[in-house]
Design a protein around this motif. Structure first.
Motif, PDB file in Angstrom:
ATOM      1  N   GLY A 113       2.332   5.890   5.036  1.00 59.53           N
ATOM      2  CA  GLY A 113       2.747   6.607   3.840  1.00 59.53           C
ATOM      3  C   GLY A 113       2.484   8.095   3.937  1.00 59.53           C
ATOM      4  N   ALA A 114       1.274   8.456   4.364  1.00 60.97           N
ATOM      5  CA  ALA A 114       0.915   9.875   4.447  1.00 60.97           C
ATOM      6  C   ALA A 114       1.702  10.605   5.525  1.00 60.97           C
ATOM      7  CB  ALA A 114      -0.588  10.001   4.712  1.00 60.97           C
ATOM      8  N   ALA A 115       1.719  10.049   6.737  1.00 61.77           N
ATOM      9  CA  ALA A 115       2.401  10.724   7.849  1.00 61.77           C
ATOM     10  C   ALA A 115       3.918  10.686   7.675  1.00 61.77           C
ATOM     11  CB  ALA A 115       1.996  10.078   9.176  1.00 61.77           C
ATOM     12  N   GLY A 116       4.456   9.518   7.337  1.00 60.07           N
ATOM     13  CA  GLY A 116       5.903   9.369   7.238  1.00 60.07           C
ATOM     14  C   GLY A 116       6.512  10.184   6.115  1.00 60.07           C
ATOM     15  N   THR A 117       5.870  10.160   4.939  1.00 55.44           N
ATOM     16  CA  THR A 117       6.401  10.908   3.798  1.00 55.44           C
ATOM     17  C   THR A 117       6.342  12.409   4.045  1.00 55.44           C
ATOM     18  OG1 THR A 117       5.666   9.155   2.297  1.00 55.44           O
ATOM     19  CG2 THR A 117       6.176  11.296   1.312  1.00 55.44           C
ATOM     20  N   SER A 118       5.226  12.877   4.572  1.00 58.46           N
ATOM     21  CA  SER A 118       5.084  14.313   4.837  1.00 58.46           C
ATOM     22  C   SER A 118       6.038  14.774   5.930  1.00 58.46           C
ATOM     23  CB  SER A 118       3.629  14.620   5.229  1.00 58.46           C
ATOM     24  OG  SER A 118       2.737  14.222   4.207  1.00 58.46           O
ATOM     25  N   LEU A 119       6.271  13.911   6.931  1.00 57.96           N
ATOM     26  CA  LEU A 119       7.217  14.248   7.992  1.00 57.96           C
ATOM     27  C   LEU A 119       8.636  14.383   7.441  1.00 57.96           C
ATOM     28  CD1 LEU A 119       7.837  14.594  11.053  1.00 57.96           C
ATOM     29  CD2 LEU A 119       8.159  12.114  11.136  1.00 57.96           C
ATOM     30  N   LEU A 120       9.054  13.423   6.598  1.00 61.32           N
ATOM     31  CA  LEU A 120      10.388  13.494   6.009  1.00 61.32           C
ATOM     32  C   LEU A 120      10.532  14.724   5.112  1.00 61.32           C
ATOM     33  CD1 LEU A 120      11.108   9.759   5.111  1.00 61.32           C
ATOM     34  CD2 LEU A 120      12.306  11.167   6.798  1.00 61.32           C
ATOM     35  N   ALA A 121       9.474  15.045   4.373  1.00 57.62           N
ATOM     36  CA  ALA A 121       9.522  16.227   3.518  1.00 57.62           C
ATOM     37  C   ALA A 121       9.655  17.496   4.357  1.00 57.62           C
ATOM     38  CB  ALA A 121       8.268  16.294   2.648  1.00 57.62           C
ATOM     39  N   LEU A 122       8.956  17.536   5.496  1.00 56.72           N
ATOM     40  CA  LEU A 122       9.051  18.683   6.393  1.00 56.72           C
ATOM     41  C   LEU A 122      10.468  18.807   6.955  1.00 56.72           C
ATOM     42  CD1 LEU A 122       7.596  20.967   7.882  1.00 56.72           C
ATOM     43  CD2 LEU A 122       6.918  19.310   9.630  1.00 56.72           C
ATOM     44  N   LEU A 123      11.075  17.682   7.320  1.00 57.32           N
ATOM     45  CA  LEU A 123      12.460  17.697   7.787  1.00 57.32           C
ATOM     46  C   LEU A 123      13.410  18.162   6.686  1.00 57.32           C
ATOM     47  CD1 LEU A 123      12.668  14.410   9.888  1.00 57.32           C
ATOM     48  CD2 LEU A 123      13.351  16.679  10.694  1.00 57.32           C
TER      49      LEU A 123
ATOM     50  N   VAL B 193       0.834  -1.211   0.000  1.00 61.72           N
ATOM     51  CA  VAL B 193       0.000   0.000   0.000  1.00 61.72           C
ATOM     52  C   VAL B 193       0.865   1.255   0.000  1.00 61.72           C
ATOM     53  CG1 VAL B 193      -1.702   1.319   1.348  1.00 61.72           C
ATOM     54  CG2 VAL B 193      -1.965  -1.149   1.076  1.00 61.72           C
ATOM     55  N   GLN B 194       2.077   1.152   0.542  1.00 60.24           N
ATOM     56  CA  GLN B 194       2.953   2.319   0.607  1.00 60.24           C
ATOM     57  C   GLN B 194       3.532   2.726  -0.747  1.00 60.24           C
ATOM     58  OE1 GLN B 194       5.646   2.602   4.064  1.00 60.24           O
ATOM     59  NE2 GLN B 194       4.514   0.876   4.941  1.00 60.24           N
ATOM     60  N   LEU B 195       3.162   2.002  -1.795  1.00 62.80           N
ATOM     61  CA  LEU B 195       3.456   2.494  -3.142  1.00 62.80           C
ATOM     62  C   LEU B 195       2.753   3.822  -3.401  1.00 62.80           C
ATOM     63  CD1 LEU B 195       3.257  -0.809  -5.227  1.00 62.80           C
ATOM     64  CD2 LEU B 195       5.272   0.617  -4.896  1.00 62.80           C
ATOM     65  N   SER B 196       1.766   4.130  -2.563  1.00 70.51           N
ATOM     66  CA  SER B 196       1.042   5.403  -2.688  1.00 70.51           C
ATOM     67  C   SER B 196       1.825   6.581  -2.122  1.00 70.51           C
ATOM     68  CB  SER B 196      -0.303   5.307  -1.951  1.00 70.51           C
ATOM     69  OG  SER B 196      -0.099   5.079  -0.557  1.00 70.51           O
ATOM     70  N   ARG B 197       3.002   6.355  -1.574  1.00 69.60           N
ATOM     71  CA  ARG B 197       3.761   7.449  -0.955  1.00 69.60           C
ATOM     72  C   ARG B 197       3.986   8.666  -1.861  1.00 69.60           C
ATOM     73  NH1 ARG B 197       7.272   7.086   3.638  1.00 69.60           N
ATOM     74  NH2 ARG B 197       6.883   5.242   4.933  1.00 69.60           N
ATOM     75  N   PRO B 198       4.328   8.473  -3.152  1.00 72.17           N
ATOM     76  CA  PRO B 198       4.502   9.666  -3.992  1.00 72.17           C
ATOM     77  C   PRO B 198       3.243  10.538  -4.055  1.00 72.17           C
ATOM     78  CG  PRO B 198       5.461   7.753  -5.071  1.00 72.17           C
ATOM     79  CD  PRO B 198       4.706   7.238  -3.888  1.00 72.17           C
ATOM     80  N   LEU B 199       2.062   9.917  -4.053  1.00 73.58           N
ATOM     81  CA  LEU B 199       0.816  10.688  -4.076  1.00 73.58           C
ATOM     82  C   LEU B 199       0.651  11.496  -2.791  1.00 73.58           C
ATOM     83  CD1 LEU B 199      -1.698   8.173  -5.695  1.00 73.58           C
ATOM     84  CD2 LEU B 199      -1.123  10.457  -6.562  1.00 73.58           C
ATOM     85  N   TRP B 200       0.932  10.875  -1.657  1.00 73.77           N
ATOM     86  CA  TRP B 200       0.838  11.607  -0.394  1.00 73.77           C
ATOM     87  C   TRP B 200       1.849  12.748  -0.373  1.00 73.77           C
ATOM     88  CZ3 TRP B 200      -3.431  10.570   1.907  1.00 73.77           C
ATOM     89  CH2 TRP B 200      -3.945   9.267   1.951  1.00 73.77           C
TER      90      TRP B 200
END
Length: 438
Positions: free
Chosen positions: A120-130, A55-62
């Motif tokens: 995917g949503a929380a982790g990807t956005s958190l890394l982007a914020l960092l 399901v985490q293949l959706s990470r780019p979308l998030w």
């Protein structure tokens, strides 16, 4: 501006710790409960865990969604909400699946879909914020600190849940599991309160000539796929994380079958490995800041050294598989954990540095692509290692040489990853041939 201060980085680390706590609940605790307490075949929880990675293949979308918005915090909080709710549903599904396979199984698939989407949503956005908010000289240390806090979150949640679950009952499982999920949702709410608004008011300074274009998701994704450096780094992430995860499901069986360790002893061996991982992360966090680390190329020696160290440790395990006996297994496993921690945190620091290199594809999409690559590698790695050992044991008929074959293959993957890392973190060239650091 100097970017996020250390207190703000710690606050973001609390979010990472919360993600780790809920993932532990879903992938470790419920895995044991389904197999031991409810007597399900191990393939059921293993399949659900593999599905949450898929399901985490959706990470780019998030990531793209958080790029388009003015704030990433709502995406992190929304993802944590989905994650926590998915974990609570998964607890209930685990109690239903044995007596009602169709309904319980359907509910479990829904729950692990939500868990994968939430991570995917929380982790990807958190890394982007960092990536957007941490100054270059702090990236290695920030990556180390947040990942150490994630492991701490896993340890604290596991110890707390383990202590409160005895004597086991469904009521205790529901209360304890729901409590962990709710606490791990509330903590990020407190940690993130007001943090990003101050970042927006005082953004990290960027080069004046840096493009600020935005694009559709398709355009942003095509840019990444067309970018040679981004593709090369994606391949590095996949190969290195595949090698990193292949021993996850076979190290303890190896200790039991070849070294005749008891379940308690093999569990302690796993603790030795994680102790090495933590020390490796700390070393990179301190050394990456003290001896360079502003750019991805500065972290190359840490990544390559970690990959080669991991290869050497796995080569040692390959030798141990056929010698057994007096081999210093604990020291060997500690070295493996240490080298794994060095390469993993250095790679994440480099990832943060590379995330803003695009013109149309911003931090979120790039972090999403690399996060998806990592998730696929993790899902395939554990499965490949376990299946590979089963096939080798069946074909060879002896445990030691079967494990030796898989450990040697992993070592080879880490050597390939080291070579890819040298290229993936190299300085980029402009059309005029002038070196430009990513």
């Amino acid at each position: 501006m100097g970017g996020l201060g250390w207190l703000s980085i710690v606050r973001l680390g609390l979010v990472q710790a919360s993600i780790g706590a809920i993932v532990m609940l879903a992938t470790s605790l419920l895995n044991r409960v389904m197999v031991v307490e409810y007597g399900l075949v191990a393939a059921i929880p293993a399949g659900l865990v593999a599905w949450h990675y898929a399901v985490q293949l959706s990470r780019p979308l998030w990531g793209y969604g958080s790029d388009k918005g003015n704030m990433r915090t709502p995406w992190i909080i929304g993802g944590m909400g989905i994650l926590a709710l998915g974990a609570i549903i998964a607890i209930n599904a685990s109690m239903l699946i044995a007596g009602s396979p169709v309904f319980g199984g359907t509910l479990a698939v829904l729950a692990f879909t939500m868990i994968g989407a939430g991570v995917g949503a929380a982790g990807t956005s958190l890394l982007a914020l960092l990536a957007a908010g941490v100054a270059p000289e702090r990236r290695a240390a920030a990556a180390a600190l947040t990942w150490i806090m994630m492991i701490a979150g896993i340890v604290v949640a596991a110890a707390t849940a383990g202590a409160l679950l005895d004597p086991f009952s469904e009521q205790r499982l529901a209360i304890v599991g729901t409590g962990v999920a709710l606490a791990a949702f509330i903590l990020p709410l407190l940690a993130l309160a007001g943090l990003e608004r101050r970042m927006v008011a005082q953004p990290v300074a960027k080069p004046a000539d840096e493009p600020q274009e935005t694009a559709s998701f398709g355009e942003a994704l095509r840019e990444i796929l067309a970018d040679f450096e981004a593709r090369r780094f994606t391949i590095f992430v996949f190969v290195s994380m595949l090698a990193y995860s292949m021993q996850d499901l076979i190290l303890e069986p190896f200790a039991g079958l070849v070294f005749e360790m008891t379940p308690g002893e093999s569990t302690q061996l796993s603790g030795v490995q994680h102790g090495g991982v933590l020390l490796g992360m700390i070393v990179v966090g301190l050394g990456g800041s003290a001896f360079g680390g502003r750019r991805p190329s500065d972290l190359r020696r840490w990544i390559v050294g970690g990959c080669l160290g991991s290869a050497a440790a796995l080569a040692g395990l390959a030798v141990a598989a056929v010698t057994g006996g007096d081999w210093p297994l604990r020291a060997n496993v500690f070295l493996l954990g240490f080298a794994n921690g060095v390469f993993a945190v250095a790679a994440i620091g480099a990832m943060m540095g590379l995330a803003g290199a695009g013109t149309k594809a911003k931090e979120g999409v790039r972090m999403g692509v690399w996060g998806a690559s990592q998730a696929i590698a993790f899902g395939l790695g554990g499965l490949t290692g376990a299946i590979g050992v089963d096939i080798a044991r069946s074909a060879i008929g002896i445990d030691g040489p079967a494990f030796q074959l898989i450990f040697a293959f992993e070592a080879g993957l880490f050597v390939v990853a080291a070579m890819l890392a040298i290229q993936a973190t190299a300085a980029r060239k402009t059309p005029l041939g002038m070196a430009k650091t990513l």
